[in-house]
Write a protein that holds these residues in place. Structure first.
Motif, short mmCIF file in Angstrom:
data_model
loop_
_atom_site.label_atom_id
_atom_site.label_comp_id
_atom_site.label_asym_id
_atom_site.label_seq_id
_atom_site.Cartn_x
_atom_site.Cartn_y
_atom_site.Cartn_z
N HIS A 75 0.82 -1.22 0.00
CA HIS A 75 0.00 0.00 0.00
C HIS A 75 0.85 1.27 0.00
O HIS A 75 0.71 2.12 -0.88
CB HIS A 75 -0.92 0.01 1.22
CG HIS A 75 -1.73 1.27 1.33
ND1 HIS A 75 -2.80 1.54 0.51
CD2 HIS A 75 -1.60 2.34 2.18
CE1 HIS A 75 -3.31 2.71 0.83
NE2 HIS A 75 -2.61 3.23 1.83
N LEU A 98 -6.44 -1.21 -2.72
CA LEU A 98 -6.94 -2.06 -1.63
C LEU A 98 -7.60 -3.32 -2.18
O LEU A 98 -7.43 -4.41 -1.63
CB LEU A 98 -7.93 -1.28 -0.76
CG LEU A 98 -7.42 -0.04 -0.03
CD1 LEU A 98 -8.49 0.47 0.91
CD2 LEU A 98 -6.15 -0.37 0.74
N ARG A 99 -8.37 -3.16 -3.25
CA ARG A 99 -9.06 -4.32 -3.84
C ARG A 99 -8.06 -5.38 -4.27
O ARG A 99 -8.25 -6.58 -4.05
CB ARG A 99 -9.92 -3.88 -5.02
CG ARG A 99 -10.71 -5.01 -5.69
CD ARG A 99 -11.32 -4.54 -7.00
NE ARG A 99 -12.30 -3.48 -6.77
CZ ARG A 99 -13.58 -3.68 -6.52
NH1 ARG A 99 -14.05 -4.92 -6.46
NH2 ARG A 99 -14.40 -2.68 -6.34
N ALA A 155 -6.44 -7.14 -1.24
CA ALA A 155 -7.37 -8.11 -0.66
C ALA A 155 -7.46 -9.36 -1.53
O ALA A 155 -7.50 -10.48 -1.02
CB ALA A 155 -8.75 -7.47 -0.51
N SER A 213 -10.66 -9.78 3.21
CA SER A 213 -11.63 -8.77 2.80
C SER A 213 -10.99 -7.39 2.70
O SER A 213 -9.98 -7.10 3.35
CB SER A 213 -12.80 -8.72 3.81
OG SER A 213 -12.36 -8.15 5.03
N ARG A 214 -11.60 -6.53 1.87
CA ARG A 214 -11.09 -5.16 1.76
C ARG A 214 -11.21 -4.41 3.08
O ARG A 214 -10.39 -3.56 3.40
CB ARG A 214 -11.85 -4.42 0.66
CG ARG A 214 -11.29 -4.66 -0.74
CD ARG A 214 -12.06 -3.86 -1.77
NE ARG A 214 -13.40 -4.40 -1.96
CZ ARG A 214 -14.36 -3.79 -2.66
NH1 ARG A 214 -14.11 -2.63 -3.21
NH2 ARG A 214 -15.54 -4.35 -2.79
N ARG A 268 -8.31 -2.34 4.84
CA ARG A 268 -8.54 -0.92 5.13
C ARG A 268 -8.37 -0.64 6.63
O ARG A 268 -7.78 0.38 7.02
CB ARG A 268 -9.94 -0.53 4.68
CG ARG A 268 -10.23 0.97 4.80
CD ARG A 268 -11.64 1.31 4.32
NE ARG A 268 -11.79 1.07 2.89
CZ ARG A 268 -12.51 0.10 2.37
NH1 ARG A 268 -13.13 -0.77 3.18
NH2 ARG A 268 -12.61 -0.05 1.07
#
Length: 233
Positions: A13, A20-21, A24, A30-31, A35
């Motif tokens: 990141h 983010l997608r 993941a 999961s996003r 996050r």
């Protein structure tokens, strides 16, 4: 979420600017999880001391061993994940195929991070790009301090491209001294390379496994996560 996976999330990141997608998807989480950890700015995951029972409990070690064996076989001779799931069911596993597939994705990602290669072999580069890597090691030396001959532990950090080096001496080889040496070297260089190359020193590696498998010390992993570089042994 462990320290190693959090370190991967932070590097992808903050350093590589991976969406983010995509993070993941690569990690099979999961996003919202990605996050949450990015927004928390944590370098070590914090979570309550509890263990939720999983249907994979008691089968995870066997499943990891099977995946390792299948990865070494010729492609046409490998069992599919559906076959592996069926074999686990015959041994008493009552979970779904999706749970096995998710475990396999995480296991393959961990293997990729450890080997840092997607090819069929590995190589040692003889040339390095600017800012690509640095090497770290300890040595022993002696100095006369206040009239007394004293053994010193010397931290060596060397840039792989320019061969510029940084030395800092201590009385002990502890985590605090290790972290201090990295801090002062990065300050002197004015930046942080993308990779750090180490031997199997005790302040970094708790246990050496087969091949490139390493059980990395959690405090060392926290430092790597903080500075956003990849550690190789």
């Amino acid at each position: 979420m462990d320290v190693a996976m959090l370190s991967i999330i932070r590097r992808w990141h903050f350093r590589d600017h991976v969406p983010l997608r995509e993070i993941a998807r690569r990690l099979g989480v999961s996003r919202n999880t990605v996050r949450r950890y990015i927004r928390s700015e944590a370098i070590v995951p914090v979570y309550p001391e509890r263990h939720s029972p999983s249907k994979l409990d008691g089968h995870a070690t066997r499943l990891a061993d099977w995946l390792r064996i299948e990865a070494r076989r010729p492609r046409k001779q490998r069992r599919t994940l559906k076959q592996i799931h069926a074999d686990l069911v015959s041994l008493g596993f009552s979970g779904s195929y999706d749970r096995v597939a998710a475990f396999a994705r995480r296991w393959r990602q961990e293997q990729y991070e450890q080997t840092k290669t997607t090819g069929r072999g590995t190589f040692v580069p003889l040339r390095f790009a600017e800012g690509e890597a640095f090497q770290f090691d300890w040595s022993e030396d002696w100095a006369v301090i206040n009239g007394e001959r004293t053994k010193l532990q010397v931290a060596h950090l060397k840039l792989s491209h320019s061969r510029a080096f940084f030395l800092r001496a201590y009385l002990l080889q502890t985590h605090e001294m290790l972290f201090d040496a990295h801090y002062h070297a990065f300050m002197a260089w004015g930046g942080i390379p993308r990779r750090g190359i180490y031997d199997n020193m005790k302040t970094a590696v708790d246990r050496v496994g087969r091949g490139k498998e390493r059980e990395v010390n959690i405090r060392f992993s926290a430092m790597v996560s903080h500075y956003l570089f990849d550690a190789e042994f």
